[in-house]
Design a protein around this motif. Sequence first.
Motif, short mmCIF file in Angstrom:
data_model
loop_
_atom_site.label_atom_id
_atom_site.label_comp_id
_atom_site.label_asym_id
_atom_site.label_seq_id
_atom_site.Cartn_x
_atom_site.Cartn_y
_atom_site.Cartn_z
N ARG A 86 0.82 -1.21 0.00
CA ARG A 86 0.00 0.00 0.00
C ARG A 86 0.85 1.26 0.00
NH1 ARG A 86 -5.35 -1.41 3.71
NH2 ARG A 86 -5.89 -3.32 2.57
N PHE A 87 1.96 1.23 0.72
CA PHE A 87 2.87 2.37 0.66
C PHE A 87 3.42 2.54 -0.75
CE2 PHE A 87 3.43 2.43 5.37
CZ PHE A 87 3.36 3.80 5.55
N GLU A 88 3.82 1.45 -1.37
CA GLU A 88 4.42 1.52 -2.71
C GLU A 88 3.43 2.01 -3.76
OE1 GLU A 88 7.55 -2.21 -2.06
OE2 GLU A 88 5.73 -2.48 -3.25
N ALA A 89 2.14 1.69 -3.56
CA ALA A 89 1.12 2.11 -4.52
C ALA A 89 0.77 3.59 -4.39
CB ALA A 89 -0.14 1.27 -4.33
N GLY A 90 1.31 4.25 -3.36
CA GLY A 90 1.07 5.67 -3.19
C GLY A 90 -0.12 6.02 -2.35
N GLU A 91 -0.65 5.04 -1.59
CA GLU A 91 -1.77 5.34 -0.71
C GLU A 91 -1.34 6.30 0.39
OE1 GLU A 91 -4.05 2.13 0.78
OE2 GLU A 91 -4.01 0.98 -1.08
N GLN A 92 -2.23 7.18 0.76
CA GLN A 92 -1.93 8.18 1.78
C GLN A 92 -2.13 7.57 3.17
OE1 GLN A 92 -0.62 11.13 0.89
NE2 GLN A 92 -0.75 10.32 -1.20
N LEU A 93 -1.13 6.84 3.61
CA LEU A 93 -1.19 6.19 4.92
C LEU A 93 -0.56 7.09 5.98
CD1 LEU A 93 -0.16 2.55 3.92
CD2 LEU A 93 -2.46 3.51 4.08
N GLN A 94 -1.23 7.22 7.10
CA GLN A 94 -0.74 8.05 8.20
C GLN A 94 -0.12 7.16 9.26
OE1 GLN A 94 -0.84 11.36 7.93
NE2 GLN A 94 -1.92 11.16 5.96
N GLY A 95 1.04 7.57 9.77
CA GLY A 95 1.69 6.81 10.82
C GLY A 95 2.68 5.80 10.25
N GLY A 96 3.25 5.01 11.16
CA GLY A 96 4.26 4.05 10.79
C GLY A 96 3.70 2.69 10.46
N VAL A 97 4.59 1.72 10.36
CA VAL A 97 4.21 0.37 9.96
C VAL A 97 3.27 -0.26 10.96
CG1 VAL A 97 5.10 -1.94 9.46
CG2 VAL A 97 6.37 0.08 8.69
N TRP A 98 3.64 -0.22 12.24
CA TRP A 98 2.85 -0.90 13.26
C TRP A 98 1.49 -0.25 13.44
CZ3 TRP A 98 4.70 -5.45 14.48
CH2 TRP A 98 6.08 -5.68 14.35
#
Length: 324
Positions: free
Chosen positions: A147-159
């Motif tokens: 999801r990070f690689e696809a460019g999704e706007q994720l908030q926060g870190g991995v965990w």
Amino acid sequence: MVSLEERSQNHKSLTAVPWKQSLLTGCVSGTATAFITQPFDVLRTVMQTGANRPSSMAAAAQDVYSQNGVRGLWRGVVPTVYRVGGGTAVYFFCLNELKFSLGRTPGSSGGGAISKQSSGSHAFASGFLARAVAASVMMPFTIVKTRFEAGEQLQGGVWLNMQKIAMTERGGLTRGALPTVLRDAPFSGAYLFGLTKLMALSHLLPASDWLPPSVVTFGAGLFAGAFATIVTNPPDVVRTRMQVRESKGAGDLAQRRGMTAVAMEIVKTDGLSALFTLGLTPRVVKKSFQAAMTWALYQHITDMFALSARAAAQLGPEPLTSSK
């Protein structure tokens, strides 16, 4: 000239090591190669998702650069390091253990030598099973990484994102597990099969008597990795579509459907060839180089441990001197 027996001993050093050492060396080699090859993973994901997918690796790189700059090529690198570093450690640990049970020559004691008559089948089975375990264990990191690689706007870190997915999406941390295993396990089986065969023929090279074993392993690994990557591209395309939540043109639909339904939808909208071509170029470059470099580093570090242990054994304990 290096004999076949000596070459076989070099090959055995790939796997016959203590389990703690296999975990450590696998983690180090996997982490290093994951960071270096991350841009190719980003480009592959971009080429496999979205309605307006770039048609070439250069166009994908330009698209990522225009949105996020150079740093965009390393988006998702943190979950990648978690996944690949930890997954490679688990992989080499399992492979080390499986080699003793699947590839030991009858009558050998503890050496884990590979049977000459069935080394190919032993190598394939070992690689297949070891990678299946590693891929299953590291699946939550694979979801966040994709999801990070696809460019999704994720908030926060991995965990934090793992916790969000677990709480908001039913089965979110295991989505796409089947195509992931069907991609990774056959890849490792085919890769290790090809690597074993090429390493067995490496003594025919004129320079094989002076080239370091890790260099020979790297060269053989490039060819084996390219072959294994090409034959396992279809499940990789399906896996990406199933795991990316906001894929343009696919939306959330792919996440609610099974592997077969997603594959049929890809064939319907993009043609059968899409399963074999989408993201293939960056994936071949990345996977062949990553696998070859990982095994070469693994062997090099293992050889260093072996030389240190041999030197310590030759020195032996210091003699006790009686005091007068």
